[in-house]
Write a protein that holds these residues in place. Structure first.
Motif, mmCIF file in Angstrom:
data_model
loop_
_atom_site.group_PDB
_atom_site.id
_atom_site.type_symbol
_atom_site.label_atom_id
_atom_site.label_comp_id
_atom_site.label_asym_id
_atom_site.label_seq_id
_atom_site.Cartn_x
_atom_site.Cartn_y
_atom_site.Cartn_z
ATOM 1 N N ILE A 18 -1.080 -3.840 -6.177
ATOM 2 C CA ILE A 18 -0.103 -2.628 -5.688
ATOM 3 C C ILE A 18 -0.741 -1.255 -5.499
ATOM 4 C CG2 ILE A 18 1.446 -0.937 -6.897
ATOM 5 C CD1 ILE A 18 2.822 -3.371 -5.697
ATOM 6 N N ASP A 19 -1.594 -0.403 -4.172
ATOM 7 C CA ASP A 19 -2.387 -0.539 -4.269
ATOM 8 C C ASP A 19 -1.747 1.437 -3.969
ATOM 9 O OD1 ASP A 19 -4.842 1.681 -3.547
ATOM 10 O OD2 ASP A 19 -5.180 0.189 -1.973
ATOM 11 N N SER A 20 -1.120 2.435 -4.669
ATOM 12 C CA SER A 20 -1.805 2.163 -6.105
ATOM 13 C C SER A 20 -0.916 2.486 -7.118
ATOM 14 C CB SER A 20 -3.224 2.882 -6.302
ATOM 15 O OG SER A 20 -2.494 4.922 -5.820
ATOM 16 N N ILE A 21 -0.600 2.399 -8.724
ATOM 17 C CA ILE A 21 0.062 2.726 -9.184
ATOM 18 C C ILE A 21 0.934 4.044 -9.585
ATOM 19 C CG2 ILE A 21 -1.536 3.428 -11.243
ATOM 20 C CD1 ILE A 21 2.510 1.579 -10.806
ATOM 21 N N GLN A 22 -0.104 5.180 -8.742
ATOM 22 C CA GLN A 22 -0.199 6.500 -9.209
ATOM 23 C C GLN A 22 1.223 7.613 -7.053
ATOM 24 O OE1 GLN A 22 -2.906 5.821 -9.734
ATOM 25 N NE2 GLN A 22 -3.351 6.332 -12.752
ATOM 26 N N THR A 23 0.789 6.452 -6.768
ATOM 27 C CA THR A 23 1.766 6.315 -5.616
ATOM 28 C C THR A 23 3.315 6.098 -5.649
ATOM 29 O OG1 THR A 23 1.224 4.990 -4.135
ATOM 30 C CG2 THR A 23 -0.308 6.645 -4.038
ATOM 31 N N SER A 78 1.096 -1.285 -0.023
ATOM 32 C CA SER A 78 -0.376 0.024 0.009
ATOM 33 C C SER A 78 0.797 1.158 -0.131
ATOM 34 C CB SER A 78 -1.161 -0.043 1.244
ATOM 35 O OG SER A 78 -1.359 1.225 1.149
ATOM 36 N N GLY A 79 0.425 2.041 -1.062
ATOM 37 C CA GLY A 79 1.289 3.586 -1.057
ATOM 38 C C GLY A 79 0.867 4.516 -0.522
ATOM 39 N N GLU A 80 -0.571 4.921 -0.293
ATOM 40 C CA GLU A 80 -1.516 5.181 0.406
ATOM 41 C C GLU A 80 -2.089 5.330 1.814
ATOM 42 O OE1 GLU A 80 -4.608 4.817 -2.178
ATOM 43 O OE2 GLU A 80 -3.817 5.877 -3.729
ATOM 44 N N GLU A 81 -2.069 3.912 2.894
ATOM 45 C CA GLU A 81 -2.282 3.626 3.569
ATOM 46 C C GLU A 81 -1.058 3.102 4.550
ATOM 47 O OE1 GLU A 81 -6.758 1.960 4.469
ATOM 48 O OE2 GLU A 81 -5.855 1.316 2.531
ATOM 49 N N ALA A 82 -0.417 3.176 5.768
ATOM 50 C CA ALA A 82 -0.184 2.424 6.805
ATOM 51 C C ALA A 82 -0.461 1.140 6.865
ATOM 52 C CB ALA A 82 0.202 3.588 7.916
ATOM 53 N N THR A 83 0.507 0.287 7.776
ATOM 54 C CA THR A 83 0.070 -1.246 7.245
ATOM 55 C C THR A 83 -0.705 -1.219 9.196
ATOM 56 O OG1 THR A 83 2.557 -1.145 9.011
ATOM 57 C CG2 THR A 83 2.296 -1.842 6.755
#
Length: 455
Positions: free
Chosen positions: A171-176, A123-128
């Protein structure tokens, strides 16, 4: 860089001269000197005809095991994919913010991980901790999914290379994502294209099913370069209205299955639930028929879905400008259909407001819905309900003819399964079920006579 010198070669004896002249100085032939362009520095550096490694070619009919689809555990997800995940495939999933993309992928990842297949969720938008909190709310805390919060593609690929190859990579998301070899901020065209290329290459080389979550623009298209949709194998769109509980997973591109196949989900308190019979979502469930309501058997991929089309006609005082409002259908097609009803059938809609709605927030693009819309409009104008438990299908031409539609028998069989016993449409459609009586219509005027002229 020095400018390359011109040279002239004699076509008779092969001698070289650095200036053109009419007669060759060596062989005394006339008009045989032809300019020969020497190789430039650029062409020498970019000559790709040699120096590479040999490529292995495989015969198309070579015997051997083909990739086996892996089910996700969600039947509706598998239906939209064409039967499951193909190892080594790249899937791009887009949708509006908050529509449920991450929830859907987390549920699928948990089911796959519980079956013993390795799953990595980056995740590129949220922490684990935030992903784990969402998993606890969905009842998926016990799933052995490997979580990571990272945005560097080099770090992700290095870590994946040092561990066992997973079966699924999300991969969440490719834009990050970003690559340190490419200039620009995350989300730019160069970064999205470069990061997607590296991730797809890893998936192809290692046989990993890759799912990339993509952002969308305000008009609903996937953000970033259009080449991203060409690079992946499957492009999926997660659609739905915030005010309705249903969600539709639609395949827009699929190299391994049918296009326009859909999966239907309903948003509940514990995540997304599969809908086995989506027709019940888009039908009102009323017992008594009402004026201005027609049922249309739509086709989504290979799945028939019954939807209800509602029409309302409001008469205005003389001189007032009538309004045309459409929800879930093409407004231009409604204007065309109203013109055909006025010109070919003698009905007058010029002094009335027309409101058309597809129940349940469903969006129709099938031209076979013309007859159902026309039936709803005529029923609303005459204030007479259509025959109970009836379905309507057919495309209407500008001449008022009712033209054939695709998969007419499949649509009628689905209607018969849901208790409908009468169908109306083109004359060349076979009912396909003894429980349903089918009436063929050739002209739109026949429809008007059945609704208005029956009394």
């Amino acid at each position: 860089m020095a400018k390359p010198k011109k040279r002239y070669v004699c076509q008779a004896c092969g001698s070289v001269s650095h200036r053109w002249q009419g007669q060759c100085a060596d062989c005394a032939e006339w008009n045989t000197l032809v300019e020969d362009a020497p190789a430039t520095v650029f062409s020498m550096k970019h000559d790709l005809s040699s120096g590479g490694r040999a490529v292995e070619f495989v015969d198309l009919d070579k015997p051997g095991a083909l990739p086996t689809r892996q089910p996700t555990g969600l039947a509706e997800f598998d239906r939209a994919l064409g039967g499951g995940l193909v190892p080594g495939s790249a899937i791009l999933l887009g949708g509006d913010p908050g529509i449920g993309k991450s929830t859907l992928l987390l549920q699928a990842a948990a089911k796959i991980a519980r079956e013993g297949r390795g799953v990595v969720y980056v995740s590129g938008e949220e922490a684990t901790a935030q992903v784990r909190m969402r998993a606890a709310r969905l009842g998926l805390s016990d799933a052995p999914v490997k979580l990571a919060a990272a945005t560097g593609v080099r770090d992700i690929l290095t870590t994946l290379g040092s561990m066992d190859t997973p079966g699924l990579l999300v991969i969440d998301s490719i834009q990050t994502m970003h690559s340190d070899t490419i200039e620009g901020a995350p989300g730019t065209v160069s970064q999205v294209r470069g990061c997607a290329f590296e991730l797809i290459r890893y998936a192809k080389e290692n046989g990993v099913a890759l799912v990339l979550v993509g952002h969308v623009t305000k008009d609903g298209s996937i953000a970033g370069p259009r080449v991203l949709e060409h690079m992946v194998d499957v492009v999926m769109s997660f659609e739905g209205e915030r005010s309705h509980q249903y969600r539709i997973l639609r395949a827009l591109k699929n190299r391994f299955g049918a296009v326009d196949e859909i999966g239907v989900f309903a948003m509940a308190g514990e995540g997304l639930e599969e809908v086995d019979n989506p027709s019940m979502l888009f039908l009102s469930g009323r017992d008594e028929p009402m004026a201005g309501s027609a049922v249309f058997p739509a086709i989504e991929g290979t799945r028939p879905v019954l939807v209800e089309i509602q029409a309302l006609i409001v008469r205005l005082q003389s001189g007032a400008t009538p309004r045309r409002a459409v929800v879930g259908w093409d407004s231009g097609r409604l204007a065309m259909l109203l013109a055909v009803l006025e010109s070919r059938c003698g009905l007058n809609f010029s002094s009335a407001e027309v409101y058309l709605n597809v129940a349940g927030g469903y969006r129709l693009s099938d031209p076979a819905a013309d007859l159902a819309v026309a039936a709803a409009l005529v029923s609303a104008m005459a204030d007479r309900p259509l025959p109970p438990r009836s379905v309507w299908l057919g495309e209407v031409s500008l001449a008022g003819e009712i033209r054939p539609v695709a998969h007419g028998g499949l649509r009628l069989r689905e209607a018969a399964k849901l208790g409908f016993d009468r169908g109306y449409g083109p004359a060349d459609v076979k009912a396909g079920s003894a429980a349903l009586t089918y009436d063929g219509l050739s002209q739109l005027a026949n429809l008007v006579d059945r609704i208005i002229g029956s009394t």
